[in-house]
Design a protein around this motif. Structure first.
Motif, short mmCIF file in Angstrom:
data_model
loop_
_atom_site.label_atom_id
_atom_site.label_comp_id
_atom_site.label_asym_id
_atom_site.label_seq_id
_atom_site.Cartn_x
_atom_site.Cartn_y
_atom_site.Cartn_z
N LEU A 14 0.80 -1.28 -0.12
CA LEU A 14 -0.14 0.05 0.00
C LEU A 14 0.96 1.24 -0.02
CD1 LEU A 14 -2.81 -1.13 2.35
CD2 LEU A 14 -2.88 -0.95 0.16
N THR A 15 2.06 1.30 0.25
CA THR A 15 2.90 2.35 0.36
C THR A 15 4.27 1.69 -0.20
OG1 THR A 15 3.69 4.27 1.59
CG2 THR A 15 3.75 2.17 2.62
N ASP A 16 5.27 2.56 -0.27
CA ASP A 16 6.49 2.29 -0.74
C ASP A 16 7.57 2.88 0.30
OD1 ASP A 16 6.62 4.89 -1.43
OD2 ASP A 16 7.09 4.92 -3.62
N ALA A 17 8.88 2.32 0.30
CA ALA A 17 9.76 2.89 1.34
C ALA A 17 10.23 4.34 1.33
CB ALA A 17 11.00 2.23 1.15
N LYS A 18 9.87 5.19 0.28
CA LYS A 18 10.17 6.30 0.23
C LYS A 18 9.08 7.07 1.04
CE LYS A 18 11.38 10.15 -2.90
NZ LYS A 18 11.50 10.62 -4.45
N LYS A 19 7.79 6.87 0.63
CA LYS A 19 6.82 7.47 1.28
C LYS A 19 6.89 7.09 3.00
CE LYS A 19 3.54 7.70 -2.34
NZ LYS A 19 2.08 7.28 -3.13
N ALA A 20 6.98 5.91 3.21
CA ALA A 20 7.33 5.40 4.50
C ALA A 20 8.29 6.50 5.46
CB ALA A 20 7.30 4.11 4.64
N LYS A 21 9.21 6.52 4.90
CA LYS A 21 10.46 7.30 5.47
C LYS A 21 9.86 9.03 5.55
CE LYS A 21 14.68 4.95 4.07
NZ LYS A 21 15.88 4.81 3.23
N GLN A 22 9.16 9.21 4.61
CA GLN A 22 8.80 10.90 4.76
C GLN A 22 7.75 10.99 5.61
OE1 GLN A 22 9.90 13.37 3.10
NE2 GLN A 22 8.43 14.70 4.07
N MET A 23 6.98 9.73 5.97
CA MET A 23 5.76 9.87 6.99
C MET A 23 6.69 9.80 8.36
SD MET A 23 2.65 7.39 5.33
CE MET A 23 2.32 7.06 6.96
N ALA A 24 7.41 9.06 8.61
CA ALA A 24 8.07 9.03 9.74
C ALA A 24 8.98 10.30 9.92
CB ALA A 24 9.13 7.78 9.76
N LYS A 25 9.58 10.71 9.09
CA LYS A 25 10.25 11.97 9.24
C LYS A 25 9.17 13.01 9.61
CE LYS A 25 13.25 15.21 6.58
NZ LYS A 25 13.87 15.44 5.35
N ASP A 26 8.22 13.14 8.82
CA ASP A 26 6.90 14.14 9.33
C ASP A 26 6.49 14.02 10.78
OD1 ASP A 26 7.20 15.36 6.81
OD2 ASP A 26 5.33 14.44 5.96
N LYS A 27 6.40 12.78 11.15
CA LYS A 27 5.90 12.61 12.48
C LYS A 27 6.79 12.99 13.68
CE LYS A 27 3.81 8.93 15.22
NZ LYS A 27 3.44 7.61 15.35
N ARG A 28 8.10 12.62 13.16
CA ARG A 28 9.19 13.37 14.30
C ARG A 28 9.11 14.75 14.23
NH1 ARG A 28 12.12 8.91 12.00
NH2 ARG A 28 13.20 10.33 10.44
N LYS A 29 9.12 15.57 13.05
CA LYS A 29 9.02 16.69 13.07
C LYS A 29 7.90 17.41 14.19
CE LYS A 29 11.15 18.22 8.66
NZ LYS A 29 10.99 18.78 7.29
N GLN A 30 6.84 16.76 13.95
CA GLN A 30 5.63 17.26 14.39
C GLN A 30 5.87 16.97 16.08
OE1 GLN A 30 2.15 14.96 13.19
NE2 GLN A 30 1.55 16.39 11.72
N ALA A 31 6.36 15.89 16.53
CA ALA A 31 6.54 15.63 17.82
C ALA A 31 7.61 16.90 18.52
CB ALA A 31 7.30 14.04 17.97
N LYS A 32 8.64 17.11 17.59
CA LYS A 32 9.64 17.86 17.96
C LYS A 32 9.16 19.44 18.27
CE LYS A 32 14.44 19.32 17.05
NZ LYS A 32 15.49 19.10 16.05
N VAL A 33 8.20 19.83 17.41
CA VAL A 33 7.74 21.00 17.12
C VAL A 33 6.80 21.26 18.26
CG1 VAL A 33 5.98 22.60 15.90
CG2 VAL A 33 7.97 21.43 14.74
N ALA A 34 6.08 20.21 18.65
CA ALA A 34 5.09 20.14 19.74
C ALA A 34 5.72 20.37 20.92
CB ALA A 34 4.01 18.69 19.63
N LYS A 35 6.65 19.39 21.15
CA LYS A 35 7.65 19.41 22.40
C LYS A 35 8.19 20.83 22.74
CE LYS A 35 10.72 16.39 24.79
NZ LYS A 35 11.52 15.34 24.67
#
Length: 182
Positions: A14-35
Motif C-alpha cells: 500500500l506504500t513504498d519505502a520512500k513514502k514510509a520514510k517521509q511519513m516517519a520524518k513528518d511525525k518526528r518533526k511534529q513531535a519535536k515542534v509540539a515538544k
C-alpha cells in the motif's frame, strides 16, 4: 508477530519505502515542534480508540436498559397472572350473556344473574389474561390496573368516572324497556 503499521503497509504494497520514510520524518518533526512549543499533539488513533470505547459503553448501557425493561415487563405480567389466577371467579356457571367491549370489538361472557348485577354495580370487573377474559373482584382489578391498565377490560366505575353529572343523566328522559339486556 506483526511489525509496526509502517512495516505492514510496506508488506501489503500500500506504500513504498520512500513514502514510509517521509511519513516517519513528518511525525518526528511534529513531535519535536509540539515538544518545543508546548502544543499537545493530538493522536487521531488514540482519539478514535477512546471514541470507540465510549460508543461501545453507550450501546451496552442501551442494551442493558432494554433488557431491564423486558425483565420488568415479564415480572409485571407474572404478578398480573398470579393475581388473576388466585382470585378469578369460576367460568361457565351462568347462562346470561354479558356483553362488553375490548378495544373496538364487542365480546360476550356468560355469567350468572348475581355476577351480572355485580358487574353492573362495579363490584366485579373483567380482566384479560392472554386471549381469555376472567371475572375478578374490583380490588384485584384495581391492583391489576396499577400494573397495566390495558389488562382491565371492563370496570363500571372507570367508565363512569370520566363523565360529568350532566353526561350521566342525558338519557333520563328516555324510557328503558324492562326486557333490555346488555
Amino acid at each position: 508477530m506483526a511489525g509496526s503499521l509502517q512495516d505492514q503497509l510496506l508488506k501489503a504494497g500500500l506504500t513504498d519505502a520512500k513514502k514510509a520514510k517521509q511519513m516517519a520524518k513528518d511525525k518526528r518533526k511534529q513531535a519535536k515542534v509540539a515538544k518545543s512549543s508546548g502544543i499537545e499533539v493530538v493522536d487521531e488513533n488514540k482519539q478514535a480508540a477512546r471514541q470507540a470505547i465510549e460508543d461501545k459503553a453507550q450501546r451496552d448501557r442501551e442494551l442493558n436498559q432494554v433488557l431491564n425493561d423486558k425483565a420488568r415487563r415479564k415480572a409485571i405480567n407474572a404478578q398480573i397472572k398470579q393475581l388473576i389466577e388466585s382470585s378469578k371467579l369460576e367460568k361457565g356457571r351462568g347462562e346470561i350473556g354479558y356483553n362488553f367491549t375490548d378495544g373496538n370489538k364487542v365480546k360476550k361472557i356468560y355469567v350468572a344473574a348475581l355476577e351480572q348485577k355485580q358487574l353492573t354495580a362495579g363490584v366485579l370487573a373483567i380482566a384479560k389474561q392472554g386471549d381469555q377474559y376472567e371475572i375478578v373482584p374490583r380490588p384485584v382489578a384495581d391492583k391489576i390496573a396499577e400494573r397495566d391498565p390495558a389488562r382491565v377490560i371492563f370496570s363500571t366505575e372507570e367508565a363512569g368516572a370520566e363523565l360529568t353529572e350532566e353526561e350521566k343523566d342525558w338519557y333520563k328522559d328516555y324510557e328503558v324497556p324492562d326486557d333490555l339486556m346488555w
